[in-house]
Design an enzyme around this catalytic site. Structure first.
Site, PDB file in Angstrom:
ATOM      1  N   ASP A  65      13.749 -38.640 -46.785  1.00 50.47           N
ATOM      2  CA  ASP A  65      13.024 -39.500 -45.854  1.00 50.47           C
ATOM      3  C   ASP A  65      12.958 -40.928 -46.372  1.00 50.47           C
ATOM      4  O   ASP A  65      12.437 -41.814 -45.698  1.00 50.47           O
ATOM      5  CB  ASP A  65      11.637 -38.939 -45.540  1.00 50.47           C
ATOM      6  CG  ASP A  65      10.746 -38.796 -46.759  1.00 50.47           C
ATOM      7  OD1 ASP A  65      11.164 -39.179 -47.863  1.00 50.47           O
ATOM      8  OD2 ASP A  65       9.608 -38.288 -46.607  1.00 50.47           O
ATOM      9  N   SER A  66      13.530 -41.158 -47.550  1.00 48.70           N
ATOM     10  CA  SER A  66      13.757 -42.526 -48.032  1.00 48.70           C
ATOM     11  C   SER A  66      14.644 -43.294 -47.069  1.00 48.70           C
ATOM     12  O   SER A  66      14.742 -44.528 -47.159  1.00 48.70           O
ATOM     13  CB  SER A  66      14.391 -42.501 -49.422  1.00 48.70           C
ATOM     14  OG  SER A  66      15.509 -41.622 -49.450  1.00 48.70           O
ATOM     15  N   ASP A 104      15.287 -33.365 -45.861  1.00 49.55           N
ATOM     16  CA  ASP A 104      13.874 -33.622 -46.134  1.00 49.55           C
ATOM     17  C   ASP A 104      13.029 -33.360 -44.890  1.00 49.55           C
ATOM     18  O   ASP A 104      13.389 -33.791 -43.788  1.00 49.55           O
ATOM     19  CB  ASP A 104      13.700 -35.096 -46.542  1.00 49.55           C
ATOM     20  CG  ASP A 104      12.771 -35.277 -47.715  1.00 49.55           C
ATOM     21  OD1 ASP A 104      12.075 -34.317 -48.077  1.00 49.55           O
ATOM     22  OD2 ASP A 104      12.738 -36.391 -48.266  1.00 49.55           O
ATOM     23  N   LYS A 134      13.597 -29.820 -48.245  1.00 48.17           N
ATOM     24  CA  LYS A 134      12.644 -30.294 -49.251  1.00 48.17           C
ATOM     25  C   LYS A 134      11.340 -30.666 -48.567  1.00 48.17           C
ATOM     26  O   LYS A 134      11.356 -31.201 -47.455  1.00 48.17           O
ATOM     27  CB  LYS A 134      13.177 -31.515 -50.010  1.00 48.17           C
ATOM     28  CG  LYS A 134      12.226 -32.004 -51.125  1.00 48.17           C
ATOM     29  CD  LYS A 134      12.805 -33.166 -51.910  1.00 48.17           C
ATOM     30  CE  LYS A 134      12.681 -34.475 -51.171  1.00 48.17           C
ATOM     31  NZ  LYS A 134      11.259 -34.906 -51.003  1.00 48.17           N
ATOM     32  N   GLU A 136       7.086 -32.069 -49.621  1.00 47.58           N
ATOM     33  CA  GLU A 136       6.208 -32.601 -50.657  1.00 47.58           C
ATOM     34  C   GLU A 136       4.961 -31.747 -50.796  1.00 47.58           C
ATOM     35  O   GLU A 136       4.515 -31.106 -49.846  1.00 47.58           O
ATOM     36  CB  GLU A 136       5.815 -34.042 -50.322  1.00 47.58           C
ATOM     37  CG  GLU A 136       6.986 -35.014 -50.339  1.00 47.58           C
ATOM     38  CD  GLU A 136       6.578 -36.445 -50.061  1.00 47.58           C
ATOM     39  OE1 GLU A 136       7.467 -37.317 -50.087  1.00 47.58           O
ATOM     40  OE2 GLU A 136       5.374 -36.702 -49.825  1.00 47.58           O
ATOM     41  N   GLU A 203       8.341 -36.830 -59.501  1.00 49.20           N
ATOM     42  CA  GLU A 203       8.475 -38.267 -59.272  1.00 49.20           C
ATOM     43  C   GLU A 203       7.342 -39.042 -59.927  1.00 49.20           C
ATOM     44  O   GLU A 203       6.166 -38.692 -59.762  1.00 49.20           O
ATOM     45  CB  GLU A 203       8.520 -38.590 -57.779  1.00 49.20           C
ATOM     46  CG  GLU A 203       8.702 -40.081 -57.507  1.00 49.20           C
ATOM     47  CD  GLU A 203       9.084 -40.419 -56.079  1.00 49.20           C
ATOM     48  OE1 GLU A 203       9.232 -41.613 -55.771  1.00 49.20           O
ATOM     49  OE2 GLU A 203       9.230 -39.486 -55.269  1.00 49.20           O
TER      50      GLU A 203
END
Length: 286
Positions: A65-66, A104, A134, A136, A203
């Site tokens: 999502d970057s 993501d 992925k 979070e 991270e």
């Protein structure tokens, strides 16, 4: 019968530099941990860039999502939608042959609970063709991870600094400093492992803590600003290749200056057009 020595077999199985042509799977990732093999991961958001990284031997590509910050023009990852992730993930899958492509799950696509997470993860697997997803969060996301894994969808977890929580953090601070915070990060990492995640991104975590987490887990850790002891390392490709404008995070090493090179190429093209040098005779048809 041809004899293959053990060293050659190890070389064939290597995630980076291996000779296999099939898609890398989560079983290959687990085997690399057992071999204590370190491996690289990069982000990718389009078929052409993904094909370059795939041909370079990068074994895992994250459609992160970057994309919000470095591809779609958003100020953070928060506005990224499922439609955007699905579209770009499908492009990356089409541009690759060997890499494991991880899609993501963006902010708001799994926080409601396991059923929402399964619905959106299933979409990425079915529509985009990703090999894993992925998401979070540590303990707070364990139930989502558990249901996805039970449903046959491999999950890469992400703890430490979780960029989707930027509004709660008030920025991008290092996570896990201090005894209480360190213990919580360890609990988060073990929770996602126990829930069935095949790997976990760490991270912006102090290097010593990341090393402790890596020793404590049987699944691989993927560092980004988490020191050298992690099993793997990931960078956003625009940071890695010098495409990002302005300052980059301290943990970034730039391996090229593509922004400058691309700008130079654009200016050279423009000057040729304005000066009449392009198109020349060899670029014309008669």
């Amino acid at each position: 019968m041809t004899h293959v020595n053990p060293a050659q077999k190890q070389s064939e199985k290597a995630l980076y530099g291996g000779t296999g042509s099939r898609r890398i799977t989560v079983r290959d990732i687990a085997a690399a941990k057992e071999r204590a093999e370190k491996w690289p991961m990069l982000t990718a958001y389009d078929a052409m860039t993904a094909s370059v990284f795939d041909q370079a031997g990068i074994p895992v590509l994250l459609v992160g999502d970057s994309m919000g910050n470095c591809h779609l023009g958003y100020e953070s990852t928060v506005p990224v939608t499922m439609d955007e992730v699905a579209l770009l993930s499908a492009a990356v899958v089409r541009g690759t042959r060997r890499a494991l492509v991880v899609g993501d799950l963006p902010f708001g696509s799994y926080q409601e609970g396991p059923v929402q997470a399964l619905r959106n993860a299933t979409r990425l697997v079915k529509e985009a063709g990703v090999g894993a997803v992925k998401l979070e969060g540590g303990e707070r996301s364990a139930h989502q991870i558990e249901l996805l894994v039970q449903s046959g969808i491999p999950v890469m977890a992400h703890v430490g600094l979780t960029p989707q929580s930027v509004n709660a953090y008030g920025g991008y601070p290092v996570q896990g400093r201090g005894e209480e915070a360190a213990q919580q990060l360890l609990r988060d990492a073990k929770a996602v492992q126990d829930a069935g995640a095949f790997a976990v991104v760490l991270e912006l975590v102090p290097a010593e803590l990341a090393a402790e987490v890596t020793r404590s887990l049987h699944i691989p850790t993927i560092g980004i600003g988490a020191g050298s002891a992690c099993d793997a390392q990931v960078l956003v490709w625009t940071d890695m290749a010098g495409m990002t404008d302005g300052r980059v995070p301290r943990f970034v090493k730039q391996y090229a200056q593509l922004r400058q090179g691309l700008g130079d190429a654009a200016r050279a093209f423009a000057e040729d057009v304005v000066g009449g040098a392009y198109p020349a005779e060899e670029h014309s048809f008669h």
